[in-house]
Design a protein around this motif. Structure first.
Motif, PDB file in Angstrom:
ATOM      1  N   HIS A  92     -52.860  -5.289  27.399  1.00 32.53           N
ATOM      2  CA  HIS A  92     -52.065  -5.709  26.237  1.00 32.53           C
ATOM      3  C   HIS A  92     -51.663  -7.302  26.174  1.00 32.53           C
ATOM      4  O   HIS A  92     -50.680  -7.389  25.583  1.00 32.53           O
ATOM      5  CB  HIS A  92     -50.646  -4.842  26.196  1.00 32.53           C
ATOM      6  CG  HIS A  92     -51.022  -3.406  26.190  1.00 32.53           C
ATOM      7  ND1 HIS A  92     -51.227  -2.980  25.040  1.00 32.53           N
ATOM      8  CD2 HIS A  92     -50.809  -2.407  26.931  1.00 32.53           C
ATOM      9  CE1 HIS A  92     -51.670  -1.656  25.367  1.00 32.53           C
ATOM     10  NE2 HIS A  92     -51.163  -1.408  26.488  1.00 32.53           N
ATOM     11  N   TYR A  95     -50.593  -9.074  23.209  1.00 33.36           N
ATOM     12  CA  TYR A  95     -49.343  -8.487  22.335  1.00 33.36           C
ATOM     13  C   TYR A  95     -48.011  -9.133  22.670  1.00 33.36           C
ATOM     14  O   TYR A  95     -47.275  -8.969  22.086  1.00 33.36           O
ATOM     15  CB  TYR A  95     -49.608  -6.883  22.220  1.00 33.36           C
ATOM     16  CG  TYR A  95     -50.885  -6.658  21.654  1.00 33.36           C
ATOM     17  CD1 TYR A  95     -50.973  -6.852  20.297  1.00 33.36           C
ATOM     18  CD2 TYR A  95     -51.605  -5.832  22.419  1.00 33.36           C
ATOM     19  CE1 TYR A  95     -52.328  -6.546  19.864  1.00 33.36           C
ATOM     20  CE2 TYR A  95     -53.090  -5.288  21.917  1.00 33.36           C
ATOM     21  CZ  TYR A  95     -53.154  -5.733  20.560  1.00 33.36           C
ATOM     22  OH  TYR A  95     -54.356  -5.469  20.001  1.00 33.36           O
ATOM     23  N   PRO A 140     -43.455   1.024  29.818  1.00 36.90           N
ATOM     24  CA  PRO A 140     -43.781   1.400  28.648  1.00 36.90           C
ATOM     25  C   PRO A 140     -42.714   1.578  27.295  1.00 36.90           C
ATOM     26  O   PRO A 140     -42.945   1.152  26.262  1.00 36.90           O
ATOM     27  CB  PRO A 140     -44.507   2.979  28.896  1.00 36.90           C
ATOM     28  CG  PRO A 140     -44.563   2.727  30.258  1.00 36.90           C
ATOM     29  CD  PRO A 140     -43.732   2.033  30.781  1.00 36.90           C
ATOM     30  N   ILE A 141     -41.483   1.968  27.765  1.00 41.71           N
ATOM     31  CA  ILE A 141     -40.454   2.228  26.797  1.00 41.71           C
ATOM     32  C   ILE A 141     -39.942   0.832  26.349  1.00 41.71           C
ATOM     33  O   ILE A 141     -39.806   0.517  25.233  1.00 41.71           O
ATOM     34  CB  ILE A 141     -39.514   2.864  27.527  1.00 41.71           C
ATOM     35  CG1 ILE A 141     -39.749   4.144  27.819  1.00 41.71           C
ATOM     36  CG2 ILE A 141     -38.167   3.036  26.601  1.00 41.71           C
ATOM     37  CD1 ILE A 141     -39.819   5.434  26.826  1.00 41.71           C
ATOM     38  N   SER A 142     -39.884  -0.159  27.279  1.00 41.34           N
ATOM     39  CA  SER A 142     -39.506  -1.255  26.969  1.00 41.34           C
ATOM     40  C   SER A 142     -40.790  -2.183  26.127  1.00 41.34           C
ATOM     41  O   SER A 142     -40.474  -3.150  25.126  1.00 41.34           O
ATOM     42  CB  SER A 142     -39.120  -2.451  27.946  1.00 41.34           C
ATOM     43  OG  SER A 142     -37.994  -1.830  28.802  1.00 41.34           O
ATOM     44  N   PHE A 143     -41.946  -1.909  26.522  1.00 44.60           N
ATOM     45  CA  PHE A 143     -43.101  -2.479  25.907  1.00 44.60           C
ATOM     46  C   PHE A 143     -42.911  -2.308  24.303  1.00 44.60           C
ATOM     47  O   PHE A 143     -43.205  -3.254  23.485  1.00 44.60           O
ATOM     48  CB  PHE A 143     -44.427  -2.094  26.255  1.00 44.60           C
ATOM     49  CG  PHE A 143     -45.728  -2.749  25.752  1.00 44.60           C
ATOM     50  CD1 PHE A 143     -46.074  -3.904  26.265  1.00 44.60           C
ATOM     51  CD2 PHE A 143     -46.370  -1.856  24.909  1.00 44.60           C
ATOM     52  CE1 PHE A 143     -47.031  -4.517  25.639  1.00 44.60           C
ATOM     53  CE2 PHE A 143     -47.393  -2.626  24.334  1.00 44.60           C
ATOM     54  CZ  PHE A 143     -47.786  -4.011  24.690  1.00 44.60           C
ATOM     55  N   GLN A 144     -42.697  -1.088  23.955  1.00 46.03           N
ATOM     56  CA  GLN A 144     -42.798  -0.689  22.511  1.00 46.03           C
ATOM     57  C   GLN A 144     -41.733  -1.490  21.714  1.00 46.03           C
ATOM     58  O   GLN A 144     -41.791  -1.735  20.484  1.00 46.03           O
ATOM     59  CB  GLN A 144     -42.475   0.746  22.413  1.00 46.03           C
ATOM     60  CG  GLN A 144     -41.084   1.062  22.524  1.00 46.03           C
ATOM     61  CD  GLN A 144     -40.778   2.716  22.320  1.00 46.03           C
ATOM     62  OE1 GLN A 144     -41.600   3.320  21.874  1.00 46.03           O
ATOM     63  NE2 GLN A 144     -39.807   3.231  22.953  1.00 46.03           N
ATOM     64  N   TYR A 145     -40.653  -1.967  22.291  1.00 39.42           N
ATOM     65  CA  TYR A 145     -39.746  -2.886  21.645  1.00 39.42           C
ATOM     66  C   TYR A 145     -40.106  -4.376  21.856  1.00 39.42           C
ATOM     67  O   TYR A 145     -39.441  -5.154  21.032  1.00 39.42           O
ATOM     68  CB  TYR A 145     -38.155  -2.545  22.229  1.00 39.42           C
ATOM     69  CG  TYR A 145     -37.543  -1.210  21.963  1.00 39.42           C
ATOM     70  CD1 TYR A 145     -37.107  -1.131  20.801  1.00 39.42           C
ATOM     71  CD2 TYR A 145     -37.444  -0.435  23.237  1.00 39.42           C
ATOM     72  CE1 TYR A 145     -36.525   0.468  20.599  1.00 39.42           C
ATOM     73  CE2 TYR A 145     -36.988   0.905  23.079  1.00 39.42           C
ATOM     74  CZ  TYR A 145     -36.709   0.938  21.622  1.00 39.42           C
ATOM     75  OH  TYR A 145     -35.936   2.474  21.646  1.00 39.42           O
ATOM     76  N   TYR A 198     -43.424  -5.456  21.715  1.00 36.59           N
ATOM     77  CA  TYR A 198     -44.670  -5.784  21.293  1.00 36.59           C
ATOM     78  C   TYR A 198     -44.765  -7.041  20.320  1.00 36.59           C
ATOM     79  O   TYR A 198     -43.771  -6.794  19.487  1.00 36.59           O
ATOM     80  CB  TYR A 198     -45.240  -4.435  20.698  1.00 36.59           C
ATOM     81  CG  TYR A 198     -46.437  -4.235  20.059  1.00 36.59           C
ATOM     82  CD1 TYR A 198     -47.606  -4.199  20.835  1.00 36.59           C
ATOM     83  CD2 TYR A 198     -46.908  -4.718  18.603  1.00 36.59           C
ATOM     84  CE1 TYR A 198     -48.836  -3.830  20.416  1.00 36.59           C
ATOM     85  CE2 TYR A 198     -48.028  -4.784  18.261  1.00 36.59           C
ATOM     86  CZ  TYR A 198     -49.218  -4.255  19.220  1.00 36.59           C
ATOM     87  OH  TYR A 198     -50.326  -4.253  18.589  1.00 36.59           O
ATOM     88  N   ASN A 233     -39.907  -7.746  16.234  1.00 31.76           N
ATOM     89  CA  ASN A 233     -39.433  -6.441  15.935  1.00 31.76           C
ATOM     90  C   ASN A 233     -37.927  -6.401  15.566  1.00 31.76           C
ATOM     91  O   ASN A 233     -37.346  -5.431  15.096  1.00 31.76           O
ATOM     92  CB  ASN A 233     -39.705  -5.542  17.314  1.00 31.76           C
ATOM     93  CG  ASN A 233     -41.283  -5.173  17.332  1.00 31.76           C
ATOM     94  OD1 ASN A 233     -41.932  -5.034  16.294  1.00 31.76           O
ATOM     95  ND2 ASN A 233     -41.548  -5.679  18.685  1.00 31.76           N
TER      96      ASN A 233
END
Length: 114
Positions: A5, A8, A73-78, A80, A101
């Motif tokens: 990633h 990103y 992974p949870i923090s990554f979604q915020y 991105y 975001n």
């Protein structure tokens, strides 16, 4: 998940230099900067930064040159699409996240809402 990633989440040369400088001060080349999101702060979510040498199996590692960030992974979604910078000015010094975001951010730049 190594470097999958990378494009990103980016970090600036200022952030890269500060991360490397702090690692040299701590005299532990195994350290990486972990960025994670917690609940709280004036706007709902808050950015947290800590040096860590432990990498969990599901962590995402973002590497640029000789510097690496660890993100769960949870923090990554915020995070991105974000850019991490390091700023020094009259108000002090801190890592800054430019997060596309975030719908709202607080004045200090350390918390946001989606």
């Amino acid at each position: 998940m190594k470097n999958q990633h990378k494009k990103y989440i980016k970090f600036t040369k200022n952030a890269e230099k500060k991360i490397n400088d702090l690692i040299k001060i701590k005299k532990n080349n195994n350290l990486k900067l972990r960025i994670y999101i917690t609940g709280g702060g004036c706007s709902g979510f808050q950015y947290q930064f800590v040096f860590d040498e432990h990498i969990n199996q599901d962590d995402i590692i973002i590497a640029q040159k000789n510097t690496s960030l660890i993100i769960d992974p949870i923090s990554f979604q915020y995070l991105y699409g974000s850019k991490i910078d390091y700023l020094e000015n009259l108000e002090g010094s801190k890592f800054i996240v430019s997060n596309p975001n975030a719908k709202n951010t607080c004045g200090c730049g350390l918390s946001f809402s989606i």
